[in-house]
Write a protein that holds these residues in place. Structure first.
Motif, PDB file in Angstrom:
ATOM      1  N   GLY A   1       0.814  -1.216   0.000  1.00  0.00           N
ATOM      2  CA  GLY A   1       0.000   0.000   0.000  1.00  0.00           C
ATOM      3  C   GLY A   1       0.844   1.261   0.000  1.00  0.00           C
ATOM      4  N   ASN A   2       1.995   1.203   0.661  1.00  0.00           N
ATOM      5  CA  ASN A   2       2.904   2.347   0.669  1.00  0.00           C
ATOM      6  C   ASN A   2       3.383   2.641  -0.743  1.00  0.00           C
ATOM      7  OD1 ASN A   2       5.426   3.829   0.828  1.00  0.00           O
ATOM      8  ND2 ASN A   2       5.288   3.544   3.025  1.00  0.00           N
ATOM      9  N   ASN A   3       3.728   1.612  -1.500  1.00  0.00           N
ATOM     10  CA  ASN A   3       4.178   1.809  -2.887  1.00  0.00           C
ATOM     11  C   ASN A   3       3.057   2.367  -3.755  1.00  0.00           C
ATOM     12  OD1 ASN A   3       6.353   0.525  -1.826  1.00  0.00           O
ATOM     13  ND2 ASN A   3       6.560  -0.965  -3.441  1.00  0.00           N
TER      14      ASN A   3
ATOM     15  N   GLY B   1       3.676   2.048  -9.091  1.00  0.00           N
ATOM     16  CA  GLY B   1       4.073   1.725  -7.727  1.00  0.00           C
ATOM     17  C   GLY B   1       3.735   0.294  -7.355  1.00  0.00           C
ATOM     18  N   GLY B   2       2.581  -0.171  -7.822  1.00  0.00           N
ATOM     19  CA  GLY B   2       2.193  -1.554  -7.563  1.00  0.00           C
ATOM     20  C   GLY B   2       3.117  -2.549  -8.237  1.00  0.00           C
ATOM     21  N   ILE B   3       3.515  -2.237  -9.461  1.00  0.00           N
ATOM     22  CA  ILE B   3       4.435  -3.128 -10.183  1.00  0.00           C
ATOM     23  C   ILE B   3       5.782  -3.161  -9.485  1.00  0.00           C
ATOM     24  CG2 ILE B   3       5.722  -3.395 -12.334  1.00  0.00           C
ATOM     25  CD1 ILE B   3       3.160  -2.335 -13.756  1.00  0.00           C
ATOM     26  N   PHE B   4       6.297  -1.999  -9.100  1.00  0.00           N
ATOM     27  CA  PHE B   4       7.574  -1.972  -8.379  1.00  0.00           C
ATOM     28  C   PHE B   4       7.461  -2.685  -7.037  1.00  0.00           C
ATOM     29  CE2 PHE B   4       8.541   1.891 -11.022  1.00  0.00           C
ATOM     30  CZ  PHE B   4       9.598   1.303 -11.705  1.00  0.00           C
ATOM     31  N   GLY B   5       6.326  -2.523  -6.371  1.00  0.00           N
ATOM     32  CA  GLY B   5       6.123  -3.150  -5.073  1.00  0.00           C
ATOM     33  C   GLY B   5       6.089  -4.663  -5.132  1.00  0.00           C
TER      34      GLY B   5
END
Length: 158
Positions: free
Chosen positions: A76-78, A127-131
């Motif tokens: 969620g932070n990402n 961000g989700g992909i990186f996370g």
């Protein structure tokens, strides 16, 4: 006006390098019921306690109270960070590209709104992909001294 906004954005980008560069890992500590009881950067691991630093405060957690220790921040932070960066970037682009001529003419406020509406979901997806590719680890302690000693052996030199 566009030059002023672009110059301001360029100057504000220099603050990106003012991040915390400490090498201590970020840990999230959950109790035996699965509720988060502490989070922060690792300071010390002793025979009976885990010490974390969050901002300028330190928190000590007794290993008997620890159910699970998770490394790094949550997904969620990402997502939220990506959404904020995407909305800000695309909003700034929308404001600076405003024009009153041509087929795609729009005011600065319309450009800001469109940039936020487009940038937030795109940034959140990035961000989700990186996370998903972060190497998060979970250590089950469950108040067990053997599990605690194994964790302590991994992180005592940090």
């Amino acid at each position: 006006m566009k030059t002023l906004l672009f110059s301001l954005a360029l100057i504000l980008c220099f603050n990106v390098y003012a991040q915390d560069t400490s090498k201590a890992p970020f840990l999230r500590v959950l109790n035996l019921d699965g509720e988060k009881i502490a989070k922060g950067r690792l300071v010390q691991v002793t025979d009976s306690t885990l010490t974390l630093r969050k901002n300028k405060d330190t928190v000590e957690v007794v290993f008997r109270d620890i159910g699970v220790i998770k490394t790094k921040r949550s997904l969620g932070n990402n997502l939220l960070t990506g959404a904020a960066i995407g909305a800000g970037t695309f909003g700034l682009i929308g404001v600076t590209t405003s024009t009153d001529r041509g087929f795609l003419s729009h005011s600065p406020s319309q450009g800001l709104g469109a940039g936020i509406l487009i940038g937030a979901p795109l940034g959140s997806a990035a961000g989700g992909i990186f996370g998903l590719f972060k190497n998060r680890k979970t250590y089950d302690i469950n108040g067990n001294e053997e599990h605690w000693n194994a964790f302590k052996a991994l992180f005592s030199n940090q």
